[in-house]
Design a protein around this motif. Structure first.
Motif, PDB file in Angstrom:
ATOM      1  N   VAL A 250       0.820  -1.215   0.000  1.00 60.44           N
ATOM      2  CA  VAL A 250       0.000   0.000   0.000  1.00 60.44           C
ATOM      3  C   VAL A 250       0.856   1.267   0.000  1.00 60.44           C
ATOM      4  CG1 VAL A 250      -1.481   1.360   1.533  1.00 60.44           C
ATOM      5  CG2 VAL A 250      -2.160  -0.931   0.873  1.00 60.44           C
ATOM      6  N   PRO A 251       1.951   1.395   0.792  1.00 60.13           N
ATOM      7  CA  PRO A 251       2.738   2.635   0.732  1.00 60.13           C
ATOM      8  C   PRO A 251       3.323   2.917  -0.648  1.00 60.13           C
ATOM      9  CG  PRO A 251       3.277   1.399   2.711  1.00 60.13           C
ATOM     10  CD  PRO A 251       2.430   0.495   1.869  1.00 60.13           C
ATOM     11  N   GLY A 252       3.721   1.854  -1.403  1.00 63.02           N
ATOM     12  CA  GLY A 252       4.261   2.085  -2.728  1.00 63.02           C
ATOM     13  C   GLY A 252       3.242   2.665  -3.683  1.00 63.02           C
ATOM     14  N   VAL A 253       2.008   2.137  -3.677  1.00 61.71           N
ATOM     15  CA  VAL A 253       0.956   2.683  -4.538  1.00 61.71           C
ATOM     16  C   VAL A 253       0.583   4.085  -4.084  1.00 61.71           C
ATOM     17  CG1 VAL A 253      -1.368   2.293  -5.410  1.00 61.71           C
ATOM     18  CG2 VAL A 253       0.144   0.350  -5.022  1.00 61.71           C
ATOM     19  N   ALA A 254       0.584   4.328  -2.765  1.00 63.57           N
ATOM     20  CA  ALA A 254       0.262   5.667  -2.270  1.00 63.57           C
ATOM     21  C   ALA A 254       1.295   6.690  -2.736  1.00 63.57           C
ATOM     22  CB  ALA A 254       0.181   5.645  -0.748  1.00 63.57           C
ATOM     23  N   ALA A 255       2.575   6.275  -2.839  1.00 57.56           N
ATOM     24  CA  ALA A 255       3.594   7.199  -3.349  1.00 57.56           C
ATOM     25  C   ALA A 255       3.328   7.564  -4.801  1.00 57.56           C
ATOM     26  CB  ALA A 255       4.979   6.567  -3.196  1.00 57.56           C
ATOM     27  N   TRP A 256       2.834   6.589  -5.602  1.00 62.06           N
ATOM     28  CA  TRP A 256       2.469   6.899  -6.990  1.00 62.06           C
ATOM     29  C   TRP A 256       1.284   7.862  -7.035  1.00 62.06           C
ATOM     30  CZ3 TRP A 256       3.704   4.124 -11.867  1.00 62.06           C
ATOM     31  CH2 TRP A 256       4.883   3.389 -11.775  1.00 62.06           C
ATOM     32  N   LEU A 257       0.264   7.597  -6.215  1.00 65.55           N
ATOM     33  CA  LEU A 257      -0.910   8.478  -6.214  1.00 65.55           C
ATOM     34  C   LEU A 257      -0.559   9.875  -5.730  1.00 65.55           C
ATOM     35  CD1 LEU A 257      -3.529   5.970  -4.745  1.00 65.55           C
ATOM     36  CD2 LEU A 257      -3.344   6.729  -7.123  1.00 65.55           C
ATOM     37  N   GLU A 258       0.387   9.968  -4.809  1.00 67.21           N
ATOM     38  CA  GLU A 258       0.799  11.274  -4.316  1.00 67.21           C
ATOM     39  C   GLU A 258       1.483  12.088  -5.413  1.00 67.21           C
ATOM     40  OE1 GLU A 258       2.647  12.525  -0.075  1.00 67.21           O
ATOM     41  OE2 GLU A 258       4.033  11.485  -1.433  1.00 67.21           O
ATOM     42  N   ARG A 259       2.079  11.403  -6.393  1.00 71.84           N
ATOM     43  CA  ARG A 259       2.719  12.094  -7.518  1.00 71.84           C
ATOM     44  C   ARG A 259       1.770  12.230  -8.707  1.00 71.84           C
ATOM     45  NH1 ARG A 259       9.103  10.325  -7.467  1.00 71.84           N
ATOM     46  NH2 ARG A 259       9.379  10.549  -5.202  1.00 71.84           N
ATOM     47  N   ASP A 260       0.475  12.241  -8.424  1.00 71.62           N
ATOM     48  CA  ASP A 260      -0.578  12.501  -9.412  1.00 71.62           C
ATOM     49  C   ASP A 260      -0.612  11.446 -10.522  1.00 71.62           C
ATOM     50  OD1 ASP A 260      -1.336  14.703  -7.999  1.00 71.62           O
ATOM     51  OD2 ASP A 260      -0.196  16.118  -9.218  1.00 71.62           O
ATOM     52  N   ALA A 261      -0.295  10.188 -10.191  1.00 73.07           N
ATOM     53  CA  ALA A 261      -0.436   9.102 -11.163  1.00 73.07           C
ATOM     54  C   ALA A 261      -1.867   8.580 -11.108  1.00 73.07           C
ATOM     55  CB  ALA A 261       0.559   7.980 -10.866  1.00 73.07           C
ATOM     56  N   HIS A 262      -2.496   8.391 -12.258  1.00 78.33           N
ATOM     57  CA  HIS A 262      -3.877   7.918 -12.311  1.00 78.33           C
ATOM     58  C   HIS A 262      -3.924   6.434 -11.940  1.00 78.33           C
ATOM     59  CE1 HIS A 262      -7.900   7.073 -13.951  1.00 78.33           C
ATOM     60  NE2 HIS A 262      -8.109   8.373 -13.764  1.00 78.33           N
ATOM     61  N   PRO A 263      -4.973   5.967 -11.257  1.00 80.01           N
ATOM     62  CA  PRO A 263      -5.052   4.536 -10.917  1.00 80.01           C
ATOM     63  C   PRO A 263      -4.986   3.628 -12.137  1.00 80.01           C
ATOM     64  CG  PRO A 263      -6.615   5.778  -9.599  1.00 80.01           C
ATOM     65  CD  PRO A 263      -6.034   6.745 -10.583  1.00 80.01           C
ATOM     66  N   ASP A 264      -5.602   4.036 -13.255  1.00 79.74           N
ATOM     67  CA  ASP A 264      -5.510   3.199 -14.463  1.00 79.74           C
ATOM     68  C   ASP A 264      -4.071   3.116 -14.969  1.00 79.74           C
ATOM     69  OD1 ASP A 264      -8.234   2.815 -14.327  1.00 79.74           O
ATOM     70  OD2 ASP A 264      -8.701   4.419 -15.758  1.00 79.74           O
ATOM     71  N   THR A 265      -3.337   4.209 -14.859  1.00 77.53           N
ATOM     72  CA  THR A 265      -1.925   4.193 -15.268  1.00 77.53           C
ATOM     73  C   THR A 265      -1.114   3.259 -14.387  1.00 77.53           C
ATOM     74  OG1 THR A 265      -2.146   6.492 -16.011  1.00 77.53           O
ATOM     75  CG2 THR A 265       0.075   5.647 -15.687  1.00 77.53           C
ATOM     76  N   ILE A 266      -1.369   3.280 -13.086  1.00 79.75           N
ATOM     77  CA  ILE A 266      -0.644   2.384 -12.176  1.00 79.75           C
ATOM     78  C   ILE A 266      -0.974   0.931 -12.489  1.00 79.75           C
ATOM     79  CG2 ILE A 266      -0.277   1.787  -9.760  1.00 79.75           C
ATOM     80  CD1 ILE A 266      -1.030   4.631  -9.029  1.00 79.75           C
ATOM     81  N   ARG A 267      -2.252   0.630 -12.702  1.00 76.66           N
ATOM     82  CA  ARG A 267      -2.659  -0.745 -13.009  1.00 76.66           C
ATOM     83  C   ARG A 267      -2.031  -1.219 -14.318  1.00 76.66           C
ATOM     84  NH1 ARG A 267      -7.480   0.303 -13.369  1.00 76.66           N
ATOM     85  NH2 ARG A 267      -8.056   0.044 -11.173  1.00 76.66           N
ATOM     86  N   HIS A 268      -2.000  -0.355 -15.324  1.00 79.87           N
ATOM     87  CA  HIS A 268      -1.407  -0.735 -16.608  1.00 79.87           C
ATOM     88  C   HIS A 268       0.097  -0.969 -16.471  1.00 79.87           C
ATOM     89  CE1 HIS A 268      -0.896  -0.797 -20.976  1.00 79.87           C
ATOM     90  NE2 HIS A 268       0.123   0.045 -20.812  1.00 79.87           N
ATOM     91  N   THR A 269       0.787  -0.122 -15.685  1.00 77.13           N
ATOM     92  CA  THR A 269       2.236  -0.272 -15.520  1.00 77.13           C
ATOM     93  C   THR A 269       2.584  -1.554 -14.774  1.00 77.13           C
ATOM     94  OG1 THR A 269       2.421   2.141 -15.450  1.00 77.13           O
ATOM     95  CG2 THR A 269       4.302   0.892 -14.654  1.00 77.13           C
ATOM     96  N   LEU A 270       1.759  -1.959 -13.825  1.00 76.50           N
ATOM     97  CA  LEU A 270       2.067  -3.149 -13.030  1.00 76.50           C
ATOM     98  C   LEU A 270       1.806  -4.448 -13.783  1.00 76.50           C
ATOM     99  CD1 LEU A 270       0.680  -2.120  -9.520  1.00 76.50           C
ATOM    100  CD2 LEU A 270       3.028  -1.973 -10.368  1.00 76.50           C
ATOM    101  N   THR A 271       0.907  -4.438 -14.739  1.00 73.87           N
ATOM    102  CA  THR A 271       0.504  -5.696 -15.385  1.00 73.87           C
ATOM    103  C   THR A 271       0.946  -5.821 -16.833  1.00 73.87           C
ATOM    104  OG1 THR A 271      -1.634  -4.704 -15.968  1.00 73.87           O
ATOM    105  CG2 THR A 271      -1.495  -5.905 -13.879  1.00 73.87           C
ATOM    106  N   ILE A 272       1.444  -4.764 -17.473  1.00 74.53           N
ATOM    107  CA  ILE A 272       1.785  -4.832 -18.886  1.00 74.53           C
ATOM    108  C   ILE A 272       3.086  -5.607 -19.065  1.00 74.53           C
ATOM    109  CG2 ILE A 272       3.102  -2.688 -18.894  1.00 74.53           C
ATOM    110  CD1 ILE A 272       0.757  -3.957 -21.660  1.00 74.53           C
ATOM    111  N   ASN A 273       3.149  -6.419 -20.140  1.00 80.25           N
ATOM    112  CA  ASN A 273       4.359  -7.159 -20.530  1.00 80.25           C
ATOM    113  C   ASN A 273       4.919  -7.984 -19.381  1.00 80.25           C
ATOM    114  OD1 ASN A 273       4.265  -6.082 -23.140  1.00 80.25           O
ATOM    115  ND2 ASN A 273       5.570  -4.352 -22.594  1.00 80.25           N
ATOM    116  N   ALA A 274       4.043  -8.631 -18.633  1.00 80.93           N
ATOM    117  CA  ALA A 274       4.490  -9.489 -17.533  1.00 80.93           C
ATOM    118  C   ALA A 274       4.906 -10.841 -18.091  1.00 80.93           C
ATOM    119  CB  ALA A 274       3.382  -9.662 -16.503  1.00 80.93           C
ATOM    120  N   PRO A 275       5.892 -11.504 -17.487  1.00 80.94           N
ATOM    121  CA  PRO A 275       6.318 -12.816 -17.980  1.00 80.94           C
ATOM    122  C   PRO A 275       5.257 -13.869 -17.729  1.00 80.94           C
ATOM    123  CG  PRO A 275       7.433 -12.305 -15.916  1.00 80.94           C
ATOM    124  CD  PRO A 275       6.670 -11.077 -16.304  1.00 80.94           C
ATOM    125  N   GLU A 276       5.431 -14.984 -18.418  1.00 76.39           N
ATOM    126  CA  GLU A 276       4.505 -16.116 -18.263  1.00 76.39           C
ATOM    127  C   GLU A 276       5.277 -17.325 -17.742  1.00 76.39           C
ATOM    128  OE1 GLU A 276       1.347 -16.477 -18.539  1.00 76.39           O
ATOM    129  OE2 GLU A 276       0.695 -14.620 -19.497  1.00 76.39           O
TER     130      GLU A 276
END
Length: 352
Positions: A254-280
């Protein structure tokens, strides 16, 4: 015509001692007298090295001291390509047979120094002094009695009448000590040689990894930031089932995501960055999400004072002017005459 028979090979097989095996390889060993290299079985039969790596290790070991063994140098000498040579050298470097280090010469030039070891495991063992009982019978020293030379007879000193009443004693020859056959001939005042302490001569195959950076934290974890961060992390499994996090892992991230939100990152942007191009497959989703939250943290948005234009130049460039007398261009803050025209006007005024 009849098929030619290799009589030399047949004669060599008949001279081999013992019965020949019914199958498998048969070695016809002829001792080398010149131009040969000793290769150990630990390298020739290494289970972790490919045949290409073993071949290049033998070729490098057979080259004279000081020969260039870089990728391009080996590619120019042998028919293999640079990619195959680079892969073979990496294998040898991984298993400790090869070490490449960049060093700086006294003239400032940086060169690559390559060190090849024929027995990398032997350098890790402590070097202990081998006792005579551990040596093979052919290498054990044979103790032979050393003949002791007999002392030469010295003439008796004669005392002259003018000599002092107390004669100075003349040192006689050293008394020979009997040496028993097989006794050690080393001096008694020296202590026996002991094995040196263990010294690691080979550096570790990989350099120590730097510590991982900590998870980013906001300046202030408000209840609103904590609520949005928890909902975002818990909802990741609806968008990517591979990112199913436990409740404990959600609380830690939770503190890591809160640091992103504090820097005005949109929740959709955070979700896309965490899940895009993930290994299988994603074997450890908690570690993967923590790594991306730490490494891909965006910078804070600039403030209003950061986006202000730079101040004007203090020393502006003097513009060009056209001379009113000769039509020549010159630099001056205001229109008028150039230097030559002003000088001529001054001469005319003086002459008049």
């Amino acid at each position: 015509m009849d098929t030619s028979q290799n009589t030399a090979l047949t004669r060599a097989l008949t001279e081999l001692p013992g019965p020949l095996p019914a199958r498998g390889v048969i070695h016809v060993v002829i001792r080398h007298t010149d131009r040969f290299t000793v290769v150990g079985n630990d390298l020739a039969q290494h289970p972790g090295l490919s045949t290409t790596a073993v071949g290049f290790a033998v070729r490098i070991q057979s080259l004279p001291q000081g020969t260039e063994v870089g990728i391009k140098a080996l590619a120019a000498r042998f028919p293999e390509g640079e990619k195959l040579i680079a892969a073979a050298l990496r294998e040898l470097e991984t298993h400790g047979y090869l070490q490449r280090a960049r060093t700086r010469l006294p003239n400032g030039r940086i060169v690559t120094r390559t060190v090849f070891r024929n027995q990398p495991a032997a350098l890790l063992r402590p070097r202990a002094a081998a006792s005579p009982c551990q040596l093979p019978p052919t290498a054990r020293p044979i103790a032979t009695p050393v003949p002791v030379p007999e002392p030469m007879p010295q003439p008796e000193p004669t005392v002259e009448p003018e000599a002092s009443p107390e004669p100075v004693p003349t040192p006689g020859p050293p008394t020979p000590q009997a040496t028993a056959p097989g006794a050690a001939t080393q001096p008694q005042d020296h202590a026996p040689a002991t094995a040196p302490p263990f010294v690691r001569l080979v550096p570790p195959p990989t350099a120590p990894k730097p510590p991982r950076p900590p998870l980013p934290r906001p300046r202030e974890l408000t209840p609103e930031l904590e609520r949005i961060s928890t909902a975002l992390l818990s909802d990741l499994r609806h968008h990517a089932p591979r990112f199913t996090l436990s409740e404990e892992h959600v609380r830690e991230l939770v503190p890591g995501v809160a640091a992103w939100l504090e820097r005005d990152a949109h929740p959709d942007t955070i979700r896309h960055t965490l899940t895009i191009n993930a290994p299988e497959p994603v074997n450890y989703p908690y570690q993967f999400v923590k790594h991306r939250l730490t490494v891909l943290l965006p910078p804070p948005l600039p403030g209003a004072h950061d986006l202000t234009p730079p101040p004007a130049r203090r020393n502006p460039v003097t513009p060009f002017q056209t001379c009113d007398g000769c039509e020549r261009a010159f630099r001056a803050p205001t229109p008028g005459h150039c230097r030559d025209c002003r000088t001529e006007d001054e001469h005319r005024a003086t002459a008049a």
